[in-house]
Design a protein around this motif. Sequence first.
Motif: not given
Length: 313
Positions: A248, A251, A277, A280
Amino acid sequence: MPTMRPPRIRPTALRSFQITPLRRISSASPWHWHSGETVDLAFDLHKEGECKTDSSKCKPPIIFLHGLFGSKINNRSIGKRLSRSLNRPVYALDLRNHGASPHNPEHTYAALAADVAAFLSKHSISRPTLIGHSMGAKAAMALALWEPDRIANLIAVDNAPVDAALKSDFHSYVAGMRAVSRAGVGTQKEADGILSEYAKELPVRQFLLTNLVRPKTGDSKVLEWRIPVEDLARQLDGMGDFPFRDPEKARFEGPTLIVRGTKSPYVADEALPVIGRFFPRFRLVDIESGHWVISENPEAFKDAVVEFLEDKD
């Protein structure tokens, strides 16, 4: 040609992750995630086809990163083939403590990624495709997560962005290299005889022996390892780690290809949700091989990379 299939992402399999604290030395420094010195990486540049005769026709470059105990020599053949097929320059790098690049006692993924970032700056390379195998795959993934705007595409070969212990084979290889050093051998044949007790497969021994060289200075006839075996041995367990814990907070949104060997344990199905994650837009391709995907099945690997990158030009 391997079949490209969508990743099997199972949200229920996700685990809780926490990010590793980053050491900041200066907000103005581009290497705010690495407080050590970078080293100037050795490299080979492969330019084939139209790119070789007319640089103005070259498409965006590829940066190729080898695995543990490897070097730029390992990627010479595939680098030339990819350059010819894609009309892209391919920079095959020697990572720190490998090949012709300088040695440094710090051998972490932060250090490896920082070296590559410094290489991009020095050579004015903008938004390349990163291809990395094994250790090089984790270094490439780390750089893509730390500096996502600098990377166009990512191809990670047989490794995943998770903490996972290295197979015991690598510890055995180190033990074999230490045994060769103690024996003071004068020929590759002698060294191979010793290594055979630690690495049963001839291709693996031949791979390791590319690091055994005759000293450039002095009259000694004893072969020496050009890699700092003891430094790498001390860092070996850390090569199974990954510097990010929280998808989170880091990325990479660029196109990503995960290539795994069907007979290798390093990219398990259980890791795919985490990969999804962090990255993506990833696609997965399985290639019939063990961990040494590129050398075991170079044609399938080339086809997978070409198919992935052809629509990125």
